[in-house]
Structures are given as C-alpha cells and as structure tokens.
Design a protein around this motif. Structure first.
Motif, PDB file in Angstrom:
ATOM      1  N   GLY A  49      10.040   5.675   0.603  1.00  0.00           N
ATOM      2  CA  GLY A  49       9.481   5.069   1.808  1.00  0.00           C
ATOM      3  C   GLY A  49      10.548   4.486   2.712  1.00  0.00           C
ATOM      4  N   ILE A  71       2.286   1.191  -7.405  1.00  0.00           N
ATOM      5  CA  ILE A  71       3.353   1.931  -6.738  1.00  0.00           C
ATOM      6  C   ILE A  71       4.569   1.945  -7.653  1.00  0.00           C
ATOM      7  CG2 ILE A  71       2.583   1.462  -4.385  1.00  0.00           C
ATOM      8  CD1 ILE A  71       4.604  -0.817  -4.241  1.00  0.00           C
ATOM      9  N   THR A  72       5.443   2.921  -7.453  1.00  0.00           N
ATOM     10  CA  THR A  72       6.620   3.068  -8.302  1.00  0.00           C
ATOM     11  C   THR A  72       7.888   2.773  -7.503  1.00  0.00           C
ATOM     12  OG1 THR A  72       6.950   5.404  -7.767  1.00  0.00           O
ATOM     13  CG2 THR A  72       5.437   4.883  -9.595  1.00  0.00           C
ATOM     14  N   LYS A  73       8.970   2.536  -8.219  1.00  0.00           N
ATOM     15  CA  LYS A  73      10.268   2.344  -7.573  1.00  0.00           C
ATOM     16  C   LYS A  73      10.629   3.572  -6.738  1.00  0.00           C
ATOM     17  CE  LYS A  73      12.480  -0.747 -10.957  1.00  0.00           C
ATOM     18  NZ  LYS A  73      13.656  -0.898 -11.866  1.00  0.00           N
ATOM     19  N   VAL A 100       0.894  -6.478  -7.151  1.00  0.00           N
ATOM     20  CA  VAL A 100       0.147  -5.275  -6.765  1.00  0.00           C
ATOM     21  C   VAL A 100      -1.196  -5.248  -7.500  1.00  0.00           C
ATOM     22  CG1 VAL A 100       0.120  -2.759  -6.763  1.00  0.00           C
ATOM     23  CG2 VAL A 100       2.247  -3.973  -6.270  1.00  0.00           C
ATOM     24  N   LEU A 109       4.051   2.683   2.941  1.00  0.00           N
ATOM     25  CA  LEU A 109       5.486   2.646   2.650  1.00  0.00           C
ATOM     26  C   LEU A 109       6.341   3.507   3.583  1.00  0.00           C
ATOM     27  CD1 LEU A 109       5.463   2.606  -1.265  1.00  0.00           C
ATOM     28  CD2 LEU A 109       6.094   0.728   0.273  1.00  0.00           C
ATOM     29  N   LYS A 144       0.845  -1.196   0.000  1.00  0.00           N
ATOM     30  CA  LYS A 144       0.000   0.000   0.000  1.00  0.00           C
ATOM     31  C   LYS A 144       0.882   1.249   0.000  1.00  0.00           C
ATOM     32  CE  LYS A 144      -3.964   0.679   1.277  1.00  0.00           C
ATOM     33  NZ  LYS A 144      -5.199   1.177   0.613  1.00  0.00           N
ATOM     34  N   LYS A 145       0.630   2.136  -0.919  1.00  0.00           N
ATOM     35  CA  LYS A 145       1.424   3.360  -1.028  1.00  0.00           C
ATOM     36  C   LYS A 145       1.452   4.128   0.291  1.00  0.00           C
ATOM     37  CE  LYS A 145      -0.408   6.813  -3.182  1.00  0.00           C
ATOM     38  NZ  LYS A 145      -0.979   7.694  -4.235  1.00  0.00           N
ATOM     39  N   GLU A 146       0.312   4.177   0.975  1.00  0.00           N
ATOM     40  CA  GLU A 146       0.222   4.945   2.221  1.00  0.00           C
ATOM     41  C   GLU A 146       1.047   4.325   3.351  1.00  0.00           C
ATOM     42  OE1 GLU A 146      -3.327   5.417  -0.354  1.00  0.00           O
ATOM     43  OE2 GLU A 146      -2.287   3.686   0.530  1.00  0.00           O
ATOM     44  N   GLU A 161      -3.598   0.219  -5.697  1.00  0.00           N
ATOM     45  CA  GLU A 161      -3.109   1.300  -6.546  1.00  0.00           C
ATOM     46  C   GLU A 161      -1.652   1.037  -6.890  1.00  0.00           C
ATOM     47  OE1 GLU A 161      -2.297   6.128  -6.234  1.00  0.00           O
ATOM     48  OE2 GLU A 161      -3.586   5.122  -4.762  1.00  0.00           O
ATOM     49  N   GLN A 181       8.645   5.682  -5.237  1.00  0.00           N
ATOM     50  CA  GLN A 181       7.854   5.738  -4.004  1.00  0.00           C
ATOM     51  C   GLN A 181       8.410   4.761  -2.958  1.00  0.00           C
ATOM     52  OE1 GLN A 181       4.054   4.897  -5.808  1.00  0.00           O
ATOM     53  NE2 GLN A 181       3.396   7.047  -5.730  1.00  0.00           N
ATOM     54  N   VAL A 182       8.821   3.588  -3.417  1.00  0.00           N
ATOM     55  CA  VAL A 182       9.395   2.608  -2.494  1.00  0.00           C
ATOM     56  C   VAL A 182      10.720   3.128  -1.939  1.00  0.00           C
ATOM     57  CG1 VAL A 182      10.360   0.285  -2.293  1.00  0.00           C
ATOM     58  CG2 VAL A 182       8.250   0.652  -3.596  1.00  0.00           C
TER      59      VAL A 182
END
Length: 335
Positions: free
Chosen positions: A282, A274-276, A266, A244, A240-242, A272, A278-279
């Motif tokens: 995080g 997620i991108t590298k 995913v 990370l 989940k993006k939120e 939703e 964003q990870v």
C-alpha cells in the motif's frame, strides 16, 4: 492561525476549535457580547442519531475549504460521497456570503469554480517564501515576514487564514506581523525535543495527504539532515485493506520510514485482518512495517541521531511510547 492573530491583536470573538491553542485556556467560548464566531469545520457526523456532517449545521457568512482528502470511510463509503459533503457545505453558506478556497487542491478548486456564480469566492495559494534555519520567511507586497512555522501545507493555511482575517477587519500586514509568534497548534508539527543538530517532532498526521505533506515539510526544512519518519495506522480508515493503496509514496520524502499497526486494534475495530505485506504494498515499498511497540523501539535504536530530524506521526501513541521520554532519552545519548 486565525485565532492566534485575533488574540495577538485583541479582538473579542467566540470560537470552537479541535486543538488546544497557546494563549487560550479552553477550546470553546460562547458569550453574549462577541459579534464574531470562529468555528473549525468537521465533516464527521453530528451524533449517532443525527447523521448530518457537523459543518452542514453552521450556516457561515464566510467559509474556507483548505483541502479535501478522503477519510472516515466507515461513514463515507466512496470518494464521491465524501467530496459531495463539501459541495453541500458550500450550499449552506448564507446569501451574500463568501468562500475562501485553496486553488492548489484540485477538488477544492473545482468547488470554488462551481460556486463563483452563486457566492463571492476568494482563491489563495502558497505565497513566495524561503526556508530559514528558524522557520520560514514569507514575502508579500514587497515586505518580508519571519515565521516560526514551516512546510508548504502550513503556508497555504496561512494564506487562507489571512484572507479570513481580512473579512473581519484585520489587514494583511497586521495579520502576518502577528503570526511571527505563532508556533503551531498542539500535535501539529509540535517540537518535542532538540539538542545540537537533532530535533524531534510529533504530529497528528494519519491520512495519506497529511502524512505526505508533513513528511515533505520536515525534509524541506531539514534538507541537510537525515529524516526518520514513523507513523501509526490507527484510525478505522487507515486500517481498512481497501484504503491502504491511498498511502502510495506517502512517506517517500523520508530517508528512513517505519509504519506500525496493531493486529489487536484491527480486531477490536472488527475489521478484516491486514498483513505486513499488504501494508508494504500500500505504501509502495520503501518502508519498514512492524506490529509491536518493541519493534518500533528496535527500529529507532539502530540509528545515530546526530544530524537527524525524527518525526513521530499518529492519532495514537504507538501503543505506549511517551514522546517526551523518547526525546529526552535520545538527547541524553547525544554527544
């Protein structure tokens, strides 16, 4: 740990646990003659139609809470909602019961202090210990106990289990003596391969707190070696993006770190994308992020594994990596 000591000492108990243990041929035992039942708690839902956390049904005489780290955000959408389940669990301890709790976890400590006026509470913390080549030596009451396990989180769990053992008649000395032969539960810092000054472990760690504790444990145990840590984002929460940002600095103890996730997984979980980037954000930077099994192997192939500890962490298998084969390949390439 508790069941290992029970097995070594020869007590008759019933049990239900979530990992295969050495010395036991199954993970559940129910009988008519055992006077003690050992249950491994689980806050996840009982079933699709019974949405109560499993451990709310146990009604324990003696309970332990070792740590609280937000997980299963598809079921517990806020941190407060998640912590509340453990508070409700404390309320299910029977009258005259006891709560063993870890004072080094802030949320657990709050619960221990809250409930001490209602039930008997037994606090514990990391014991005095020293790191040895073969594991750990714990000092207690003027005596030293050699252990094969290592890592602060494992030693905290050891003290918690020791307090539980005492409640069923196993004295501290007998418990710690029995633990000398304990090598750990399956997929929890489980040694996969070792040759010369190379060692490889696999671990089920995937939540931020478990990831941090496991990586730190390996670096502390192998302080003079290069630590390479790889983890897979595989669970609903972790993808989940939120969620990370909760992984910030979770792998900081490693000398080299990789994070893998599969965009297909995913999509399969209907999350939703997620991108590298964003990870990477995080985790607070300092990790390489990849999205294919081939990239994981390419990352590993760049290293000389002499004087190295390799840690593979996932509730999956990086979409097709056989850990035993990987360990054997690396060992065969070492001089």
């Amino acid at each position: 740990m508790l069941l290992h000591a029970i097995n070594e000492i020869g007590l008759n108990v019933d049990y239900m646990v979530g990992a295969q243990l050495e010395g036991y041929d199954c993970m559940v035992k129910l009988s008519d003659d055992a006077k003690i039942m050992v249950l491994e708690g689980d806050e996840y839902l009982s079933s699709p139609i019974d949405r109560r956390p499993k451990f709310h049904l146990y009604k324990p005489n003696v309970a332990i809470i070792s740590g609280i780290a937000w997980d299963h955000i598809n079921v517990f959408p806020t941190y407060e909602n998640y912590v509340e389940q453990f508070d409700l669990f404390c309320g299910e301890i029977v009258s005259g019961g006891k709560l063993v709790y870890n004072t080094e976890d802030e949320e657990v400590k709050k619960l221990g202090e809250k409930w001490k006026s209602t039930i008997e509470t037994i606090p514990y913390q990391t014991p005095n210990y020293s790191v040895e080549e073969t594991g750990t030596i714990v000092q207690l009451n003027g005596k030293s106990y050699p252990l094969q396990i290592f890592g602060q989180h494992n030693l905290q769990n050891l003290m918690g289990a020791m307090n539980l053992a005492k409640e069923i008649g196993i004295e501290n000395d007998a418990f710690l003596t029995a633990m000398a032969s304990f090598t750990g539960a399956g997929k929890r810092l489980q040694k996969v391969a070792e040759k010369n000054n190379f060692v490889m472990y696999k671990d089920f760690a995937h939540s931020p707190s478990k990831l941090k504790a496991t990586t730190k444990a390996v670096k502390e145990q192998y302080a003079d070696r290069k630590v390479i840590a790889c983890m897979e984002l595989h669970t609903f929460s972790s993808l989940k993006k939120e969620f990370l940002p909760h992984y910030d600095n979770a792998m900081a103890a490693a000398d080299h770190a990789l994070v893998y996730f599969s965009p297909e997984v995913v999509a399969h979980k209907k999350l939703e994308p997620i991108t590298k980037e964003q990870v990477l954000a995080g985790f607070g930077g300092g990790v390489e992020v990849v999205t294919s099994t081939e990239e994981v192997r390419s990352f590993l192939n760049q290293f000389d594994f002499n004087n190295t500890a390799l840690l593979m962490m996932s509730s999956g298998n990086f979409d097709g990596i056989d850990y035993d084969e990987l360990g054997e390949e690396i060992c065969n390439e070492l001089l």
